[in-house]
Design an enzyme around this catalytic site. Structure first.
Site, PDB file in Angstrom:
ATOM      1  N   GLU A 116       0.822  -1.218   0.000  1.00 19.01           N
ATOM      2  CA  GLU A 116       0.000   0.000   0.000  1.00 19.01           C
ATOM      3  C   GLU A 116       0.860   1.273   0.000  1.00 19.01           C
ATOM      4  O   GLU A 116       0.379   2.344   0.369  1.00 19.01           O
ATOM      5  CB  GLU A 116      -0.950   0.013   1.217  1.00 19.01           C
ATOM      6  CG  GLU A 116      -1.824  -1.223   1.379  1.00 19.01           C
ATOM      7  CD  GLU A 116      -2.821  -1.448   0.249  1.00 19.01           C
ATOM      8  OE1 GLU A 116      -2.835  -0.648  -0.713  1.00 19.01           O
ATOM      9  OE2 GLU A 116      -3.557  -2.426   0.324  1.00 19.01           O
ATOM     10  N   HIS A 139      -2.722   2.309   8.192  1.00 21.75           N
ATOM     11  CA  HIS A 139      -3.824   1.513   7.643  1.00 21.75           C
ATOM     12  C   HIS A 139      -4.022   0.294   8.527  1.00 21.75           C
ATOM     13  O   HIS A 139      -3.054  -0.302   8.992  1.00 21.75           O
ATOM     14  CB  HIS A 139      -3.492   1.091   6.201  1.00 21.75           C
ATOM     15  CG  HIS A 139      -4.402   0.035   5.668  1.00 21.75           C
ATOM     16  ND1 HIS A 139      -5.761   0.201   5.580  1.00 21.75           N
ATOM     17  CD2 HIS A 139      -4.158  -1.214   5.195  1.00 21.75           C
ATOM     18  CE1 HIS A 139      -6.298  -0.888   5.075  1.00 21.75           C
ATOM     19  NE2 HIS A 139      -5.347  -1.777   4.836  1.00 21.75           N
ATOM     20  N   HIS A 141      -7.239  -2.930   9.949  1.00 21.96           N
ATOM     21  CA  HIS A 141      -8.514  -3.637   9.707  1.00 21.96           C
ATOM     22  C   HIS A 141      -9.274  -3.786  11.042  1.00 21.96           C
ATOM     23  O   HIS A 141      -9.501  -4.917  11.494  1.00 21.96           O
ATOM     24  CB  HIS A 141      -8.246  -5.030   9.134  1.00 21.96           C
ATOM     25  CG  HIS A 141      -7.428  -5.079   7.881  1.00 21.96           C
ATOM     26  ND1 HIS A 141      -6.787  -6.227   7.440  1.00 21.96           N
ATOM     27  CD2 HIS A 141      -7.142  -4.125   6.945  1.00 21.96           C
ATOM     28  CE1 HIS A 141      -6.137  -5.983   6.307  1.00 21.96           C
ATOM     29  NE2 HIS A 141      -6.322  -4.707   5.978  1.00 21.96           N
ATOM     30  N   GLU A 169     -17.213  12.120  22.975  1.00 26.40           N
ATOM     31  CA  GLU A 169     -16.059  12.875  22.477  1.00 26.40           C
ATOM     32  C   GLU A 169     -15.709  12.648  21.008  1.00 26.40           C
ATOM     33  O   GLU A 169     -14.751  13.223  20.498  1.00 26.40           O
ATOM     34  CB  GLU A 169     -14.858  12.614  23.387  1.00 26.40           C
ATOM     35  CG  GLU A 169     -15.120  13.296  24.718  1.00 26.40           C
ATOM     36  CD  GLU A 169     -14.045  13.137  25.752  1.00 26.40           C
ATOM     37  OE1 GLU A 169     -12.964  12.639  25.428  1.00 26.40           O
ATOM     38  OE2 GLU A 169     -14.307  13.532  26.892  1.00 26.40           O
ATOM     39  N   HIS A 210     -12.991  -3.371   3.762  1.00 27.43           N
ATOM     40  CA  HIS A 210     -11.560  -3.687   3.856  1.00 27.43           C
ATOM     41  C   HIS A 210     -10.964  -3.168   5.174  1.00 27.43           C
ATOM     42  O   HIS A 210     -10.438  -3.940   5.966  1.00 27.43           O
ATOM     43  CB  HIS A 210     -10.824  -3.109   2.636  1.00 27.43           C
ATOM     44  CG  HIS A 210      -9.340  -3.354   2.653  1.00 27.43           C
ATOM     45  ND1 HIS A 210      -8.604  -3.618   1.509  1.00 27.43           N
ATOM     46  CD2 HIS A 210      -8.445  -3.360   3.655  1.00 27.43           C
ATOM     47  CE1 HIS A 210      -7.335  -3.809   1.843  1.00 27.43           C
ATOM     48  NE2 HIS A 210      -7.211  -3.651   3.136  1.00 27.43           N
TER      49      HIS A 210
HETATM   50  P1  13P Z   1       0.981  -5.410   3.112  1.00 21.03           P
HETATM   51  O1  13P Z   1       1.360  -6.715   3.785  1.00 21.03           O
HETATM   52  O2  13P Z   1       1.528  -5.329   1.715  1.00 21.03           O
HETATM   53  O3  13P Z   1       1.332  -4.227   3.955  1.00 21.03           O
HETATM   54  O4  13P Z   1      -0.603  -5.424   2.926  1.00 21.03           O
HETATM   55  C1  13P Z   1      -1.451  -5.541   4.019  1.00 21.03           C
HETATM   56  C2  13P Z   1      -2.775  -4.905   3.789  1.00 21.03           C
HETATM   57  O5  13P Z   1      -3.470  -4.604   4.747  1.00 21.03           O
HETATM   58  C3  13P Z   1      -3.221  -4.629   2.422  1.00 21.03           C
HETATM   59  O6  13P Z   1      -4.272  -3.726   2.385  1.00 21.03           O
HETATM   60 ZN    ZN Z   2      -5.480  -3.824   4.279  1.00 19.99          ZN
END
Ligand code: 13P
Ligand code: ZN
Length: 272
Positions: A116, A139, A141, A169, A210
């Site tokens: 990413e 980033h 999840h 808050e 995602h």
């Molecule tokens: P990477 O292992 O390439 O960082 O990818 C993980 C991920 O969350 C892809 O969206």
């Molecule tokens: Zn991801």
């Protein structure tokens, strides 16, 4: 030269990835972080003239030429960063042409930066224009936010409003609201461009079905931002199937935003 394993930035990356893993946000190789570093600080630990490898960026990152980043590796597990930072992390500099990343430390097993990378670098470029103090793109999840993606409308106003209602808050922590991208193929320049476009207006961007992107001045602040959004999503998921008896009123959110002097998205409230 000091040992890089004692640096503040490696230490912070170890702690942050461990926390994110512990919270269940980053299973397997899920999630990635990029953190822009100060050249003077990097020079305390590395000979910046010694480039280990050159890795093509795959896009033009010219606005970041000469900038240093510590980045998580592709396919690497947040679970493992703390025990082996030199394999799972890399310190790099964007070359003058913006087409190459010069690896100065890390990715010891021949690895490379996260898939990413385009979304991260393009988001840094976008955020720095809005906030010159921005340093981190993260980033992840997070479980409840992802669950919410399946049962809540993915409209920016509606999603933001629901999350603001979940903890008092929230409007103070993310007054700019939540940007939303539709499901897109990850790891591409296209999702990078779309994310960066959203980052002009939002510090939090949901990638539908995602995960989430967050941006901020420090690892702590960015972690706290995602943590707050995830907490709100958790309250939603714990209550969405139950009758709602009480809620935070829009007029009260205005009072909060005014007290804490935050610039909030008035158009995301329903005021008459
Ligand atoms: P990477 O292992 O390439 O960082 O990818 C993980 C991920 O969350 C892809 O969206
Ligand atoms: Zn991801």
């Amino acid at each position: 030269m000091k040992d890089i394993l004692t640096s503040r930035f490696v230490e912070e990356m170890r702690k942050t990835t461990a926390n994110m893993y512990r919270l269940g946000w980053d299973e397997r190789n899920g999630g990635n972080i990029s953190y822009m570093l100060d050249e003077r600080e990097v020079k305390e630990y590395l000979d910046v003239k010694k480039v280990i490898r050159e890795i093509p960026t795959g896009f033009n990152a010219m606005p970041l030429a000469g900038k240093y980043f510590i980045v998580t590796g592709t396919g690497k597990y947040f679970k493992n960063v703390d025990a082996d930072p030199e394999t799972n992390l890399g310190v790099l500099r964007i070359a003058a042409d913006g087409e190459t990343a010069q690896l100065l430390w890390g990715f010891k097993d021949g690895g490379k930066f996260t898939s990413e990378f385009p979304s991260h670098m393009m988001s840094h470029i976008a955020r720095l224009k809005v906030d010159p103090e921005n340093r981190v793109v993260m980033h992840s999840h997070p479980t409840n936010l992802l669950a919410m993606n399946y049962v809540h409308e993915l409209d920016e106003k509606k999603l933001t409003h629901t999350l603001w209602e979940m903890c008092t808050e929230c409007i103070v922590v993310f007054p700019d609201g939540i940007g939303v991208l539709p499901w897109m193929l990850c790891g591409t320049n296209s999702i990078g461009e779309a994310t960066a476009e959203k980052m002009k207006d939002f510090r939090v961007v949901v990638w539908a079905l995602h995960g989430v992107y967050g941006a901020g001045k420090s690892l702590d602040e960015t972690f706290g931002l995602i943590e707050t959004v995830e907490k709100a999503a958790q309250i939603y998921m714990l209550t969405a199937h139950l009758p709602r008896l009480n809620t935070i009123k829009d007029a009260d959110m205005v009072k909060l935003a005014e007290l804490f002097k935050v610039k909030y998205r008035k158009d995301f409230l329903n005021l008459d």
